[in-house]
Design an enzyme around this catalytic site. Structure first.
Site, PDB file in Angstrom:
ATOM      1  N   SER A 143      10.599 -33.732  -2.651  1.00 24.70           N
ATOM      2  CA  SER A 143       9.151 -32.888  -3.417  1.00 24.70           C
ATOM      3  C   SER A 143       8.759 -32.676  -4.556  1.00 24.70           C
ATOM      4  O   SER A 143       9.035 -33.468  -5.356  1.00 24.70           O
ATOM      5  CB  SER A 143      10.344 -31.396  -2.566  1.00 24.70           C
ATOM      6  OG  SER A 143       9.397 -30.340  -3.141  1.00 24.70           O
ATOM      7  N   TYR A 157      18.074 -25.928  -4.063  1.00 31.70           N
ATOM      8  CA  TYR A 157      16.620 -26.335  -3.290  1.00 31.70           C
ATOM      9  C   TYR A 157      16.105 -27.886  -4.463  1.00 31.70           C
ATOM     10  O   TYR A 157      15.958 -29.080  -3.871  1.00 31.70           O
ATOM     11  CB  TYR A 157      15.269 -26.411  -2.508  1.00 31.70           C
ATOM     12  CG  TYR A 157      14.189 -27.324  -1.782  1.00 31.70           C
ATOM     13  CD1 TYR A 157      14.399 -27.847  -1.060  1.00 31.70           C
ATOM     14  CD2 TYR A 157      13.059 -26.824  -2.702  1.00 31.70           C
ATOM     15  CE1 TYR A 157      13.389 -28.016  -0.522  1.00 31.70           C
ATOM     16  CE2 TYR A 157      12.282 -28.038  -2.082  1.00 31.70           C
ATOM     17  CZ  TYR A 157      12.367 -27.936  -0.976  1.00 31.70           C
ATOM     18  OH  TYR A 157      11.511 -29.248  -0.312  1.00 31.70           O
TER      19      TYR A 157
HETATM   20  P1  NAP Z   1       9.984 -27.919   8.706  1.00 26.27           P
HETATM   21  O1  NAP Z   1       8.903 -27.450   9.374  1.00 26.27           O
HETATM   22  O2  NAP Z   1      11.023 -26.590   8.712  1.00 26.27           O
HETATM   23  O3  NAP Z   1      10.827 -28.797  10.215  1.00 26.27           O
HETATM   24  C1  NAP Z   1      12.758 -29.237   9.277  1.00 26.27           C
HETATM   25  C2  NAP Z   1      12.264 -30.672  10.829  1.00 26.27           C
HETATM   26  O4  NAP Z   1      14.144 -30.923  10.284  1.00 26.27           O
HETATM   27  C3  NAP Z   1      13.138 -29.741  11.784  1.00 26.27           C
HETATM   28  O5  NAP Z   1      13.085 -31.475  13.313  1.00 26.27           O
HETATM   29  C4  NAP Z   1      14.259 -29.685  11.978  1.00 26.27           C
HETATM   30  O6  NAP Z   1      15.248 -29.402  13.530  1.00 26.27           O
HETATM   31  C5  NAP Z   1      15.027 -30.584  10.635  1.00 26.27           C
HETATM   32  N1  NAP Z   1      15.676 -30.406  10.653  1.00 26.27           N
HETATM   33  C6  NAP Z   1      16.824 -28.967   9.519  1.00 26.27           C
HETATM   34  N2  NAP Z   1      17.769 -29.372   9.571  1.00 26.27           N
HETATM   35  C7  NAP Z   1      18.102 -30.733  10.026  1.00 26.27           C
HETATM   36  C8  NAP Z   1      19.377 -31.554  10.048  1.00 26.27           C
HETATM   37  N3  NAP Z   1      20.757 -30.934   9.553  1.00 26.27           N
HETATM   38  N4  NAP Z   1      19.750 -32.967  10.917  1.00 26.27           N
HETATM   39  C9  NAP Z   1      18.616 -32.886  11.596  1.00 26.27           C
HETATM   40  N5  NAP Z   1      17.608 -32.386  11.400  1.00 26.27           N
HETATM   41  C10 NAP Z   1      17.301 -30.723  11.014  1.00 26.27           C
HETATM   42  O7  NAP Z   1      10.131 -28.908   6.948  1.00 26.27           O
HETATM   43  P2  NAP Z   1       9.010 -29.618   6.498  1.00 26.27           P
HETATM   44  O8  NAP Z   1       8.230 -27.994   6.205  1.00 26.27           O
HETATM   45  O9  NAP Z   1       8.732 -30.099   7.596  1.00 26.27           O
HETATM   46  O10 NAP Z   1      10.023 -30.075   5.574  1.00 26.27           O
HETATM   47  C11 NAP Z   1      10.125 -31.175   6.221  1.00 26.27           C
HETATM   48  C12 NAP Z   1      10.570 -32.347   4.898  1.00 26.27           C
HETATM   49  O11 NAP Z   1       9.694 -31.554   2.918  1.00 26.27           O
HETATM   50  C13 NAP Z   1      12.455 -31.275   4.263  1.00 26.27           C
HETATM   51  O12 NAP Z   1      12.614 -32.728   3.239  1.00 26.27           O
HETATM   52  C14 NAP Z   1      11.714 -30.899   2.553  1.00 26.27           C
HETATM   53  O13 NAP Z   1      12.004 -30.537   1.375  1.00 26.27           O
HETATM   54  C15 NAP Z   1      10.581 -31.464   2.167  1.00 26.27           C
HETATM   55  N6  NAP Z   1       9.320 -30.671   1.809  1.00 26.27           N
HETATM   56  C16 NAP Z   1       8.420 -29.923   2.504  1.00 26.27           C
HETATM   57  C17 NAP Z   1       7.457 -29.358   2.175  1.00 26.27           C
HETATM   58  C18 NAP Z   1       6.470 -28.138   2.421  1.00 26.27           C
HETATM   59  O14 NAP Z   1       5.173 -27.765   1.992  1.00 26.27           O
HETATM   60  N7  NAP Z   1       6.333 -28.339   4.003  1.00 26.27           N
HETATM   61  C19 NAP Z   1       6.879 -29.405   0.590  1.00 26.27           C
HETATM   62  C20 NAP Z   1       7.605 -30.641  -0.377  1.00 26.27           C
HETATM   63  C21 NAP Z   1       9.030 -31.153   0.735  1.00 26.27           C
HETATM   64  P3  NAP Z   1      16.236 -28.663  14.015  1.00 26.27           P
HETATM   65  O15 NAP Z   1      16.189 -27.070  12.743  1.00 26.27           O
HETATM   66  O16 NAP Z   1      17.072 -28.402  15.294  1.00 26.27           O
HETATM   67  O17 NAP Z   1      17.140 -28.856  13.339  1.00 26.27           O
END
Ligand code: NAP
Length: 260
Positions: A143, A157
Protein backbone atom coordinates in the site's frame (compact mmCIF):
# COMPACT_ATOMS: atom_id res chain seq x y z
CA UNK A 1 3.66 -7.03 -26.13
CA UNK A 2 4.81 -9.13 -23.17
CA UNK A 3 5.44 -12.88 -23.43
CA UNK A 4 2.17 -14.72 -22.87
CA UNK A 5 1.42 -16.10 -19.40
CA UNK A 6 -0.94 -18.63 -20.96
CA UNK A 7 -1.02 -21.87 -18.97
CA UNK A 8 0.87 -20.44 -15.98
CA UNK A 9 -0.45 -21.49 -12.57
CA UNK A 10 -1.25 -18.43 -10.50
CA UNK A 11 -2.40 -18.22 -6.89
CA UNK A 12 -4.10 -14.98 -5.85
CA UNK A 13 -4.85 -14.70 -2.14
CA UNK A 14 -7.81 -12.57 -1.08
CA UNK A 15 -9.35 -12.82 -4.53
CA UNK A 16 -13.08 -13.36 -4.06
CA UNK A 17 -13.46 -9.56 -4.13
CA UNK A 18 -11.69 -6.29 -4.78
CA UNK A 19 -8.12 -6.00 -6.06
CA UNK A 20 -7.48 -9.75 -5.82
CA UNK A 21 -10.52 -10.51 -7.95
CA UNK A 22 -9.27 -7.94 -10.47
CA UNK A 23 -5.86 -9.63 -10.57
CA UNK A 24 -7.53 -13.03 -10.98
CA UNK A 25 -9.73 -11.79 -13.83
CA UNK A 26 -6.90 -10.05 -15.69
CA UNK A 27 -4.48 -13.00 -15.34
CA UNK A 28 -7.18 -15.50 -16.37
CA UNK A 29 -8.05 -13.23 -19.30
CA UNK A 30 -4.43 -13.71 -20.44
CA UNK A 31 -4.78 -17.51 -20.31
CA UNK A 32 -3.35 -18.24 -16.84
CA UNK A 33 -4.80 -20.94 -14.60
CA UNK A 34 -5.93 -19.04 -11.53
CA UNK A 35 -6.58 -20.24 -8.00
CA UNK A 36 -9.02 -17.94 -6.22
CA UNK A 37 -8.44 -17.88 -2.45
CA UNK A 38 -10.57 -16.38 0.35
CA UNK A 39 -11.85 -17.42 3.76
CA UNK A 40 -15.42 -17.63 2.49
CA UNK A 41 -15.33 -20.64 0.16
CA UNK A 42 -18.68 -19.97 -1.50
CA UNK A 43 -17.66 -16.41 -2.43
CA UNK A 44 -14.32 -17.72 -3.75
CA UNK A 45 -16.16 -20.34 -5.82
CA UNK A 46 -18.60 -17.71 -7.15
CA UNK A 47 -15.65 -15.63 -8.40
CA UNK A 48 -13.97 -18.68 -9.97
CA UNK A 49 -17.27 -19.58 -11.67
CA UNK A 50 -17.59 -16.00 -12.99
CA UNK A 51 -14.09 -16.28 -14.51
CA UNK A 52 -14.94 -19.68 -16.05
CA UNK A 53 -18.13 -18.24 -17.55
CA UNK A 54 -16.07 -15.60 -19.33
CA UNK A 55 -13.82 -18.31 -20.82
CA UNK A 56 -11.01 -18.39 -18.25
CA UNK A 57 -9.55 -21.23 -16.19
CA UNK A 58 -10.12 -20.83 -12.46
CA UNK A 59 -10.69 -22.90 -9.36
CA UNK A 60 -11.33 -21.87 -5.79
CA UNK A 61 -10.12 -22.83 -2.35
CA UNK A 62 -11.23 -21.61 1.07
CA UNK A 63 -8.19 -20.60 3.10
CA UNK A 64 -7.22 -18.10 5.77
CA UNK A 65 -3.72 -16.82 4.99
CA UNK A 66 -2.98 -16.28 8.68
CA UNK A 67 -3.10 -20.07 9.25
CA UNK A 68 -0.19 -22.37 8.39
CA UNK A 69 -2.38 -25.39 7.47
CA UNK A 70 -4.62 -23.30 5.20
CA UNK A 71 -1.61 -22.03 3.23
CA UNK A 72 -0.42 -25.60 2.84
CA UNK A 73 -3.84 -26.64 1.51
CA UNK A 74 -3.83 -23.68 -0.86
CA UNK A 75 -0.43 -24.61 -2.32
CA UNK A 76 -1.48 -28.25 -2.61
CA UNK A 77 -4.68 -27.29 -4.43
CA UNK A 78 -2.69 -25.31 -7.03
CA UNK A 79 -0.35 -28.26 -7.54
CA UNK A 80 -3.19 -30.77 -7.90
CA UNK A 81 -5.58 -28.63 -9.96
CA UNK A 82 -3.13 -26.57 -12.05
CA UNK A 83 0.02 -28.69 -12.13
CA UNK A 84 2.33 -26.55 -9.97
CA UNK A 85 2.86 -22.90 -9.02
CA UNK A 86 4.43 -20.25 -11.27
CA UNK A 87 3.16 -17.02 -9.77
CA UNK A 88 1.99 -16.16 -6.27
CA UNK A 89 0.12 -12.91 -5.65
CA UNK A 90 0.02 -12.22 -1.90
CA UNK A 91 -2.93 -9.87 -1.89
CA UNK A 92 -5.12 -10.85 1.08
CA UNK A 93 -5.35 -8.01 3.55
CA UNK A 94 -7.63 -6.25 5.99
CA UNK A 95 -7.81 -2.61 6.99
CA UNK A 96 -10.03 -2.03 10.01
CA UNK A 97 -9.64 1.51 11.33
CA UNK A 98 -8.77 2.38 14.95
CA UNK A 99 -7.01 5.47 16.25
CA UNK A 100 -3.97 4.87 18.41
CA UNK A 101 -5.69 5.73 21.72
CA UNK A 102 -8.37 3.09 21.01
CA UNK A 103 -6.18 0.48 19.34
CA UNK A 104 -5.83 -2.65 21.44
CA UNK A 105 -3.53 -5.64 21.26
CA UNK A 106 -6.12 -7.89 19.60
CA UNK A 107 -6.68 -5.32 16.79
CA UNK A 108 -2.93 -5.04 16.27
CA UNK A 109 -2.39 -8.81 16.25
CA UNK A 110 -5.21 -9.53 13.81
CA UNK A 111 -3.94 -7.02 11.25
CA UNK A 112 -0.36 -8.27 11.60
CA UNK A 113 -1.48 -11.91 11.40
CA UNK A 114 -3.34 -11.46 8.13
CA UNK A 115 -1.31 -8.77 6.36
CA UNK A 116 2.27 -9.49 7.43
CA UNK A 117 2.42 -13.02 8.82
CA UNK A 118 -0.06 -14.10 6.12
CA UNK A 119 2.33 -12.84 3.42
CA UNK A 120 5.20 -14.82 4.94
CA UNK A 121 3.09 -17.97 5.38
CA UNK A 122 1.76 -17.90 1.81
CA UNK A 123 5.26 -17.41 0.38
CA UNK A 124 6.67 -20.11 2.63
CA UNK A 125 3.99 -22.64 1.64
CA UNK A 126 4.54 -22.02 -2.08
CA UNK A 127 8.35 -21.98 -2.09
CA UNK A 128 8.98 -25.68 -2.78
CA UNK A 129 6.66 -25.63 -5.80
CA UNK A 130 8.06 -22.32 -7.09
CA UNK A 131 11.62 -23.61 -6.69
CA UNK A 132 10.73 -26.85 -8.49
CA UNK A 133 9.75 -24.80 -11.55
CA UNK A 134 13.25 -23.28 -11.78
CA UNK A 135 11.79 -19.77 -11.86
CA UNK A 136 8.90 -17.89 -10.32
CA UNK A 137 7.22 -14.63 -9.51
CA UNK A 138 5.91 -13.33 -6.21
CA UNK A 139 3.89 -10.11 -6.27
CA UNK A 140 2.83 -8.64 -2.93
CA UNK A 141 0.01 -6.13 -2.58
CA UNK A 142 1.35 -3.59 -0.11
CA UNK A 143 0.00 0.00 0.00
CA UNK A 144 1.12 3.62 -0.13
CA UNK A 145 -0.06 3.72 3.52
CA UNK A 146 2.94 2.82 5.64
CA UNK A 147 5.70 2.58 3.02
CA UNK A 148 5.15 6.20 1.88
CA UNK A 149 2.28 7.93 3.68
CA UNK A 150 0.53 7.97 7.04
CA UNK A 151 -3.23 7.99 7.58
CA UNK A 152 -4.99 8.65 10.85
CA UNK A 153 -6.67 5.45 12.10
CA UNK A 154 -4.38 3.04 10.36
CA UNK A 155 -1.13 2.86 12.38
CA UNK A 156 -1.35 -0.94 12.71
CA UNK A 157 -2.23 -1.35 9.04
CA UNK A 158 0.57 1.01 7.97
CA UNK A 159 3.09 -0.94 10.05
CA UNK A 160 1.94 -4.21 8.44
CA UNK A 161 2.23 -2.80 4.92
CA UNK A 162 5.68 -1.31 5.57
CA UNK A 163 6.65 -4.65 7.14
CA UNK A 164 5.80 -6.45 3.91
CA UNK A 165 8.49 -4.39 2.17
CA UNK A 166 11.11 -5.27 4.77
CA UNK A 167 10.21 -8.90 4.23
CA UNK A 168 10.34 -8.70 0.45
CA UNK A 169 13.78 -7.07 0.28
CA UNK A 170 15.45 -9.98 2.06
CA UNK A 171 13.23 -12.60 0.41
CA UNK A 172 14.28 -11.17 -2.97
CA UNK A 173 17.95 -11.73 -2.11
CA UNK A 174 17.43 -15.26 -0.79
CA UNK A 175 15.28 -16.34 -3.74
CA UNK A 176 17.42 -14.79 -6.50
CA UNK A 177 19.50 -17.98 -6.97
CA UNK A 178 16.25 -19.80 -7.81
CA UNK A 179 15.21 -17.16 -10.37
CA UNK A 180 12.24 -16.23 -8.21
CA UNK A 181 11.57 -12.49 -8.11
CA UNK A 182 9.72 -10.77 -5.26
CA UNK A 183 8.15 -7.36 -5.88
CA UNK A 184 5.26 -5.30 -4.59
CA UNK A 185 2.53 -3.11 -5.96
CA UNK A 186 1.63 -0.15 -3.74
CA UNK A 187 -1.96 0.86 -4.47
CA UNK A 188 -3.33 4.23 -3.52
CA UNK A 189 -7.10 4.34 -3.08
CA UNK A 190 -8.72 1.68 -5.24
CA UNK A 191 -12.48 1.29 -5.60
CA UNK A 192 -13.19 -2.09 -4.00
CA UNK A 193 -15.85 -3.56 -1.76
CA UNK A 194 -13.53 -3.02 1.20
CA UNK A 195 -12.85 0.63 0.37
CA UNK A 196 -16.51 1.39 -0.29
CA UNK A 197 -17.31 0.07 3.18
CA UNK A 198 -15.32 3.01 4.62
CA UNK A 199 -18.19 5.24 3.43
CA UNK A 200 -18.84 8.03 0.90
CA UNK A 201 -17.22 10.72 3.04
CA UNK A 202 -13.92 8.77 3.03
CA UNK A 203 -13.97 8.08 -0.71
CA UNK A 204 -14.84 11.73 -1.53
CA UNK A 205 -12.00 12.97 0.71
CA UNK A 206 -9.53 10.61 -0.96
CA UNK A 207 -10.69 11.44 -4.50
CA UNK A 208 -10.04 15.14 -3.82
CA UNK A 209 -6.44 14.27 -2.78
CA UNK A 210 -5.63 12.46 -6.05
CA UNK A 211 -4.21 14.50 -8.97
CA UNK A 212 -5.95 12.12 -11.42
CA UNK A 213 -9.20 13.00 -9.53
CA UNK A 214 -10.50 9.46 -9.52
CA UNK A 215 -10.14 6.42 -7.36
CA UNK A 216 -8.15 3.62 -8.96
CA UNK A 217 -9.80 0.60 -10.55
CA UNK A 218 -8.86 -2.96 -9.67
CA UNK A 219 -7.56 -3.32 -13.22
CA UNK A 220 -5.13 -0.43 -12.66
CA UNK A 221 -3.46 -2.56 -9.98
CA UNK A 222 -3.87 -5.87 -11.83
CA UNK A 223 -1.96 -4.69 -14.91
CA UNK A 224 0.92 -3.49 -12.71
CA UNK A 225 0.96 -6.93 -11.05
CA UNK A 226 0.83 -8.56 -14.49
CA UNK A 227 3.96 -6.67 -15.57
CA UNK A 228 5.84 -7.68 -12.42
CA UNK A 229 4.75 -11.28 -13.03
CA UNK A 230 5.87 -11.26 -16.66
CA UNK A 231 8.92 -12.94 -18.19
CA UNK A 232 10.17 -9.49 -19.16
CA UNK A 233 10.38 -8.43 -15.49
CA UNK A 234 12.93 -11.19 -14.73
CA UNK A 235 15.67 -8.70 -13.73
CA UNK A 236 13.42 -6.64 -11.42
CA UNK A 237 13.38 -7.88 -7.85
CA UNK A 238 12.92 -6.38 -4.39
CA UNK A 239 11.18 -3.35 -5.93
CA UNK A 240 7.92 -1.49 -5.53
CA UNK A 241 5.51 -0.02 -8.06
CA UNK A 242 3.18 2.73 -6.85
CA UNK A 243 -0.27 2.68 -8.47
CA UNK A 244 -2.04 5.74 -7.08
CA UNK A 245 -2.98 8.30 -9.76
CA UNK A 246 -0.31 10.59 -8.29
CA UNK A 247 -1.73 10.67 -4.76
CA UNK A 248 1.69 10.70 -3.03
CA UNK A 249 3.00 13.59 -5.15
CA UNK A 250 1.52 16.90 -3.91
CA UNK A 251 3.72 18.79 -1.44
CA UNK A 252 0.60 20.49 -0.09
CA UNK A 253 -3.12 20.89 -0.82
CA UNK A 254 -2.16 24.01 -2.79
CA UNK A 255 -0.50 21.84 -5.45
CA UNK A 256 -3.94 20.45 -6.28
CA UNK A 257 -5.74 23.79 -6.50
CA UNK A 258 -6.76 25.13 -9.91
CA UNK A 259 -5.97 21.81 -11.61
CA UNK A 260 -9.52 21.28 -12.80
P1 NAP B 1 -11.52 -6.24 -0.04
O1 NAP B 1 -12.36 -5.61 -1.11
O2 NAP B 1 -11.95 -6.11 1.38
O3 NAP B 1 -11.30 -7.77 -0.40
C1 NAP B 1 -10.48 -8.51 0.44
C2 NAP B 1 -10.34 -9.93 -0.05
O4 NAP B 1 -9.42 -10.61 0.80
C3 NAP B 1 -11.63 -10.71 0.01
O5 NAP B 1 -11.63 -11.66 -1.05
C4 NAP B 1 -11.54 -11.42 1.35
O6 NAP B 1 -12.39 -12.56 1.38
C5 NAP B 1 -10.05 -11.75 1.39
N1 NAP B 1 -9.47 -11.96 2.71
C6 NAP B 1 -9.55 -11.15 3.80
N2 NAP B 1 -8.91 -11.71 4.84
C7 NAP B 1 -8.39 -12.89 4.41
C8 NAP B 1 -7.63 -13.93 5.01
N3 NAP B 1 -7.29 -13.87 6.30
N4 NAP B 1 -7.28 -14.99 4.25
C9 NAP B 1 -7.64 -15.07 2.96
N5 NAP B 1 -8.35 -14.12 2.34
C10 NAP B 1 -8.73 -13.04 3.05
O7 NAP B 1 -10.02 -5.64 -0.07
P2 NAP B 1 -9.24 -4.78 -1.19
O8 NAP B 1 -9.60 -3.36 -1.01
O9 NAP B 1 -9.40 -5.41 -2.50
O10 NAP B 1 -7.74 -4.94 -0.67
C11 NAP B 1 -6.96 -6.03 -1.10
C12 NAP B 1 -5.51 -5.77 -0.76
O11 NAP B 1 -5.09 -4.52 -1.29
C13 NAP B 1 -5.21 -5.69 0.75
O12 NAP B 1 -3.97 -6.27 1.02
C14 NAP B 1 -5.16 -4.20 1.01
O13 NAP B 1 -4.36 -3.88 2.11
C15 NAP B 1 -4.53 -3.72 -0.28
N6 NAP B 1 -4.80 -2.32 -0.58
C16 NAP B 1 -6.05 -1.91 -0.89
C17 NAP B 1 -6.26 -0.57 -1.21
C18 NAP B 1 -7.60 -0.04 -1.60
O14 NAP B 1 -7.72 1.17 -1.80
N7 NAP B 1 -8.61 -0.86 -1.79
C19 NAP B 1 -5.20 0.34 -1.15
C20 NAP B 1 -3.94 -0.12 -0.80
C21 NAP B 1 -3.74 -1.47 -0.53
P3 NAP B 1 -12.85 -13.27 2.79
O15 NAP B 1 -13.34 -12.14 3.66
O16 NAP B 1 -13.87 -14.27 2.41
O17 NAP B 1 -11.61 -13.90 3.33
Amino acid sequence: MLTSIEGRSVIVTGSSKGIGKGIGRVFAGKGARVLIVARDGSEAEATAAEIRRSGGIANAVAADVSKVEDNGRMAQAAIELHGGIDILCCNAGIYPSAKLFDLNEADWDRVMDVNLKGTFLSVHACLPALKARGKGRIVITSSITGPITGNSGWSHYAASKAGQLGFLRTAAIELAPFHITVNAVLPGNILTEGLEALGPEYTARMTSAIPARRLGSVEDVAYAALFLASEEAAYITGQTLVVDGGQVLPESQAALEDLY
